[in-house]
Scaffold this active site. Sequence first.
Site, PDB file in Angstrom:
ATOM      1  N   THR A  20      46.447  48.250  37.063  1.00  0.00           N
ATOM      2  CA  THR A  20      45.069  48.071  37.496  1.00  0.00           C
ATOM      3  C   THR A  20      44.996  47.406  38.863  1.00  0.00           C
ATOM      4  O   THR A  20      44.190  47.791  39.703  1.00  0.00           O
ATOM      5  CB  THR A  20      44.276  47.233  36.476  1.00  0.00           C
ATOM      6  OG1 THR A  20      45.020  46.041  36.163  1.00  0.00           O
ATOM      7  CG2 THR A  20      44.018  48.022  35.212  1.00  0.00           C
ATOM      8  N   GLU A  21      45.810  46.375  39.101  1.00  0.00           N
ATOM      9  CA  GLU A  21      45.924  45.774  40.423  1.00  0.00           C
ATOM     10  C   GLU A  21      47.368  45.425  40.718  1.00  0.00           C
ATOM     11  O   GLU A  21      48.091  44.969  39.832  1.00  0.00           O
ATOM     12  CB  GLU A  21      45.082  44.492  40.569  1.00  0.00           C
ATOM     13  CG  GLU A  21      43.631  44.727  40.917  1.00  0.00           C
ATOM     14  CD  GLU A  21      42.767  44.718  39.682  1.00  0.00           C
ATOM     15  OE1 GLU A  21      43.295  44.387  38.600  1.00  0.00           O
ATOM     16  OE2 GLU A  21      41.573  45.040  39.767  1.00  0.00           O
ATOM     17  N   THR A  22      47.771  45.659  41.945  1.00  0.00           N
ATOM     18  CA  THR A  22      49.075  45.220  42.441  1.00  0.00           C
ATOM     19  C   THR A  22      48.827  44.268  43.599  1.00  0.00           C
ATOM     20  O   THR A  22      47.995  44.544  44.470  1.00  0.00           O
ATOM     21  CB  THR A  22      49.926  46.415  42.899  1.00  0.00           C
ATOM     22  OG1 THR A  22      50.134  47.291  41.794  1.00  0.00           O
ATOM     23  CG2 THR A  22      51.278  45.956  43.423  1.00  0.00           C
ATOM     24  N   PHE A  52      45.388  45.789  45.461  1.00  0.00           N
ATOM     25  CA  PHE A  52      45.058  47.212  45.471  1.00  0.00           C
ATOM     26  C   PHE A  52      45.033  47.759  44.048  1.00  0.00           C
ATOM     27  O   PHE A  52      45.890  47.408  43.216  1.00  0.00           O
ATOM     28  CB  PHE A  52      46.092  48.006  46.277  1.00  0.00           C
ATOM     29  CG  PHE A  52      45.970  47.845  47.763  1.00  0.00           C
ATOM     30  CD1 PHE A  52      45.353  48.825  48.530  1.00  0.00           C
ATOM     31  CD2 PHE A  52      46.462  46.719  48.399  1.00  0.00           C
ATOM     32  CE1 PHE A  52      45.242  48.684  49.913  1.00  0.00           C
ATOM     33  CE2 PHE A  52      46.354  46.568  49.771  1.00  0.00           C
ATOM     34  CZ  PHE A  52      45.742  47.555  50.533  1.00  0.00           C
ATOM     35  N   PHE A  73      50.824  42.163  35.595  1.00  0.00           N
ATOM     36  CA  PHE A  73      50.615  42.481  37.009  1.00  0.00           C
ATOM     37  C   PHE A  73      51.930  42.412  37.739  1.00  0.00           C
ATOM     38  O   PHE A  73      52.755  41.545  37.485  1.00  0.00           O
ATOM     39  CB  PHE A  73      49.629  41.488  37.645  1.00  0.00           C
ATOM     40  CG  PHE A  73      48.219  41.696  37.243  1.00  0.00           C
ATOM     41  CD1 PHE A  73      47.666  40.969  36.218  1.00  0.00           C
ATOM     42  CD2 PHE A  73      47.430  42.634  37.888  1.00  0.00           C
ATOM     43  CE1 PHE A  73      46.364  41.168  35.834  1.00  0.00           C
ATOM     44  CE2 PHE A  73      46.132  42.827  37.520  1.00  0.00           C
ATOM     45  CZ  PHE A  73      45.590  42.088  36.488  1.00  0.00           C
TER      46      PHE A  73
END
Length: 216
Positions: A11-13, A36, A210
Amino acid sequence: MLKITMEMNQTETAFVSPVNPSDTFQTGEHFNLRWFTPTNEVNLCGHATMATSAVIFGKRDNTNEQLTFHTKSGELMVSKVGDEYVMDFPLNHTAPQDQTPVKNLIQMSIGKIIPQDVQYAPKPHGDLVIRLPDSTSRDVLEGLKPDTTAMMKAFPDGHIKGVIVTLRGCPENGAKDECGEIFDFMSRYFDPWNGFPEDPVTGVLRQMIFICYCAC
């Protein structure tokens, strides 16, 4: 960065680098931080910031008591207190939302349930916040199955880029953990506008790891 995030497919890096080129991840106090999704850059991600801090403090053995991240949402501070990390994040206010123009979106999100309150949060992403009545059970919240594709198509102009459905915890609605402690609230975050139907960290159904990509 976007290509790497698409490959990670999370979902987010988080992408982090020292502000001062002479600093290392062990000695630096100030870092640039960007987040992102698989489709675009976002302005704020709390979980990815915490994960980044854990990597810098725990894996890179940073010697400072506080890290300052320079981001699209301003400076974000994370302090190490004993074995714990404390984040200082901006307070993004909401405003009451007229339900008429978003009536269809509300129905797509929670079905026939009449919301107790609907608010709009312009920062950091542009989220519609739907509060379920306190009498709503935890099972109902967890059982919601919104049509996220239809939600995105109904509001393509970027004004709304996420829907938060939240429920205040109380003894009557089952919002408690395995030890019987009552949650302050429970929520789910639907975000097809940013490339994923639901954020599994913010939600109540799954957990997410993450991945932090550290670039000097």
